[in-house]
Scaffold this active site. Structure first.
Site, PDB file in Angstrom:
ATOM      1  N   HIS A 194       0.817  -1.221   0.000  1.00  0.00           N
ATOM      2  CA  HIS A 194       0.000   0.000   0.000  1.00  0.00           C
ATOM      3  C   HIS A 194       0.855   1.277   0.000  1.00  0.00           C
ATOM      4  CE1 HIS A 194       0.439  -0.137   4.519  1.00  0.00           C
ATOM      5  NE2 HIS A 194       0.462   1.181   4.349  1.00  0.00           N
TER       6      HIS A 194
ATOM      7  N   ASP B 121       0.062  -7.533   1.310  1.00  0.00           N
ATOM      8  CA  ASP B 121       0.557  -6.162   1.516  1.00  0.00           C
ATOM      9  C   ASP B 121       2.087  -6.117   1.555  1.00  0.00           C
ATOM     10  OD1 ASP B 121       0.252  -3.442   1.742  1.00  0.00           O
ATOM     11  OD2 ASP B 121       0.079  -3.450   3.923  1.00  0.00           O
TER      12      ASP B 121
ATOM     13  N   GLY C  47       3.483   6.496   8.206  1.00  0.00           N
ATOM     14  CA  GLY C  47       4.881   6.673   7.812  1.00  0.00           C
ATOM     15  C   GLY C  47       5.753   5.524   8.265  1.00  0.00           C
TER      16      GLY C  47
ATOM     17  N   SER D 223       4.684   2.493   7.997  1.00  0.00           N
ATOM     18  CA  SER D 223       4.310   1.369   7.137  1.00  0.00           C
ATOM     19  C   SER D 223       5.483   0.930   6.272  1.00  0.00           C
ATOM     20  CB  SER D 223       3.135   1.767   6.242  1.00  0.00           C
ATOM     21  OG  SER D 223       1.976   1.933   6.996  1.00  0.00           O
TER      22      SER D 223
ATOM     23  N   LEU E 277      -8.784 -23.625  -1.469  1.00  0.00           N
ATOM     24  CA  LEU E 277      -9.529 -24.879  -1.332  1.00  0.00           C
ATOM     25  C   LEU E 277     -10.902 -24.813  -1.986  1.00  0.00           C
ATOM     26  CD1 LEU E 277      -8.967 -26.254   2.294  1.00  0.00           C
ATOM     27  CD2 LEU E 277      -8.666 -27.501   0.160  1.00  0.00           C
TER      28      LEU E 277
ATOM     29  N   ILE F 103     -16.161 -21.360   5.131  1.00  0.00           N
ATOM     30  CA  ILE F 103     -15.932 -21.862   6.484  1.00  0.00           C
ATOM     31  C   ILE F 103     -16.531 -20.924   7.528  1.00  0.00           C
ATOM     32  CG2 ILE F 103     -13.856 -23.153   5.909  1.00  0.00           C
ATOM     33  CD1 ILE F 103     -12.226 -20.797   7.017  1.00  0.00           C
TER      34      ILE F 103
END
Length: 519
Positions: A164, A194, A265, A267, A322, A326
């Site tokens: 991102h 990410d 910042g 990140s 799969l 679930i």
């Protein structure tokens, strides 16, 4: 000095003189002890610098004290565990942490004006705002800027960061701690985890040391280095507060949860363990204000490494699937399926032709292990499946009708079709009572519209079923994994149940299990 301090100091003074009188301490020792007492009293009222090591007081009387007196003395308290050397970690690893600046553009959907203050037309500033507020043409582009962090993993300029951070970027600039700047190329990014991989043209760069989360324990110290709010190479520390944390819409990552101060910042910056090894990439924070509020989340380094390897090898990232829907296993489901404890992933639906269908999975199965890894919460399964490669054969340990079974599944490709997780709108515990369902067979038209071959339409709901969230219009397909197509079958299954039953219902296009407690 306040009264409570005085109250604590007087008994200590009396105790010293009593020990002198008893011969345990000599006069010199008593004076030394009184000196220490006065020093402590001073430290309560004014800040002083404590010595790194305790000061030893030599006294001939103490040296010649009777052995009996020494043996009856209280044992010394255990030394506190040493704190990690954060300064050394920051000094050694900090040069490999970079600041990332991005510029780009985003397309606008329609012509609009910037926000204009509500002013009276007679206000002298009204004309100024009317004339000079920004205008964005229809279908135009608006420039964007952003900042983040990253870290160097190879001497020739490979950098890991968040996807991102570089999303929609037309230009990426990497700034090192020695103030050199480089234009970076985005080799690839994976929005599902990410993680992004960048490359700058340089040689002999400092690199971080990569570690592992396998032995990382909840409560261990961790350190983050990044550029919060653009303040480059800022250091913050905390502890791991949870592992394998699942976040909404982030099913492919078992996040590390910490209380390290992370802000915009940070990140893409590294999370270090106490040995100075990278164990994660700081990615998200939980906040109601936009700033740090005590919860931050990092992508495990193993996940980032797998993404990096795929990007460097082929330029894209693949995730397995799969093809099942679930649900989480709560206590009601555990009672219904006779599980020892509420763990695992409850299979609510299987897509036709999917890897799960070919493996023989059925609605009502509870997946307890994936390739030997325990499934505690249902969110554990998508993370494990997502980190596997399409085409791999996975081993599933399944709980079916009170017995363990082992299935083999050749995993599909998540890029072909997105899987879904079923959610019940009401997870509150139902009250005691009868099942409370008015049922009828499906009409031919209802069979065609719903695509359901066998089942019972729920016309009315009351009692515990209503409390559990069952709705009129739902189609009852099975109870405790046993398909039902008549009211007699329902009565028979419910009669043999003990504490609760698990109803498999179809609601629209979704199939979900609903736990209903019995009286």
């Amino acid at each position: 000095m306040t009264d409570h301090r005085l109250t604590r100091m007087i008994p200590a003074r009396r105790l010293v003189w009593a020990l002198v009188a008893a011969g345990v301490l000599g006069a010199a020792g008593g004076a030394g002890a009184m000196h220490v007492s006065n020093t402590l009293k001073t430290s309560n009222s004014a800040p002083v610098t404590a010595p790194a090591e305790p000061v030893a007081t030599t006294s001939p009387v103490l040296a010649s004290a009777a052995p009996a007196a020494v043996s009856t003395a209280a044992p010394a308290p255990m030394a506190a565990a040493a704190l990690p050397d954060f300064a050394t970690i920051a000094a050694r690893q900090g040069p490999a942490v970079v600041n990332i600046s991005v510029t780009g553009t985003v397309k606008t959907q329609a012509q609009r004006r910037g926000a204009m203050p509500e002013l009276d037309p007679d206000d002298p500033f009204y004309e100024f705002f009317r004339r000079f507020q920004p205008q964005i043409p229809r279908g135009g582009e608006m420039p964007t800027r952003g900042q983040g962090s990253g870290f160097i993993v190879s001497e020739d300029g490979t950098i890991l960061t968040n996807a991102h951070v570089v999303r929609d970027a037309s230009e990426v600039t990497v700034k090192l701690t020695d103030r050199r700047e480089f234009k970076a190329k985005v080799l690839g990014s994976d929005p599902k985890t990410d993680v992004a991989v960048l490359k700058i043209e340089a040689k002999g760069l400092p690199t971080v040391t990569l570690g592992s989360t396998r032995d990382l324990r909840v409560g261990e110290w961790v350190l983050a280095i990044g550029s919060p709010f653009g303040f480059e190479n800022s250091v913050s520390a905390g502890v791991v507060s949870a592992k394998g944390r699942a976040l909404p819409q982030e099913s492919f990552v078992p996040f590390l949860q910490t209380d390290v101060a992370i802000n915009p910042g940070n990140s893409g910056g590294p999370l270090f363990n106490a040995r100075g090894e990278v164990v994660g990439i700081n990615s998200q924070i939980y906040s109601q204000s936009g700033g740090y509020q005590g919860l931050s989340f990092a992508i495990p380094v193993e996940v980032a490494q797998r993404v990096r390897q795929q990007i460097e090898k082929g330029g894209k990232v693949q995730h397995a699937r799969l093809g099942i829907t679930i649900q989480d296993v709560n206590q009601g489901f555990a009672d219904s399926f006779k599980l020892a404890k509420p763990e695992g992933a409850l299979v609510a639906n299987i897509e036709e032709g999917s890897a799960g269908a070919k493996a023989g999975l059925k609605s009502g199965d509870v997946i307890l292990k994936f390739n030997g890894q325990p499934i505690v919460a249902s969110s554990d399964l998508p993370a494990l499946v997502g980190q596997a490669m399409p085409g791999e054969t996975a081993t599933l340990e399944v709980w079916r009708h009170g017995k363990l079974e082992t299935l083999k599944a050749k995993l599909g490709d998540d890029g072909e079709k997105k899987s879904r997780t079923a959610r019940s709108d009401d997870e509150s515990s139902p009250q005691q009572g009868k099942l409370g369902l008015a049922l009828r067979p499906l009409e031919p038209q209802e069979r065609r519209d719903s695509g359901v071959k066998e089942g019972l339409v729920i016309d009315e709901v009351s009692g515990p079923s209503a409390q559990a969230g069952v709705r009129p219009g739902d189609v009852l397909l099975a109870i405790n994994g046993t398909p039902v197509s008549s009211v007699e079958q329902v009565r028979s299954v419910v009669a043999g149940a003990e504490k609760s039953v698990a109803l498999l219902v179809q609601r629209g296009k979704d199939r979900i299990f609903v736990p209903v407690k019995l009286g």
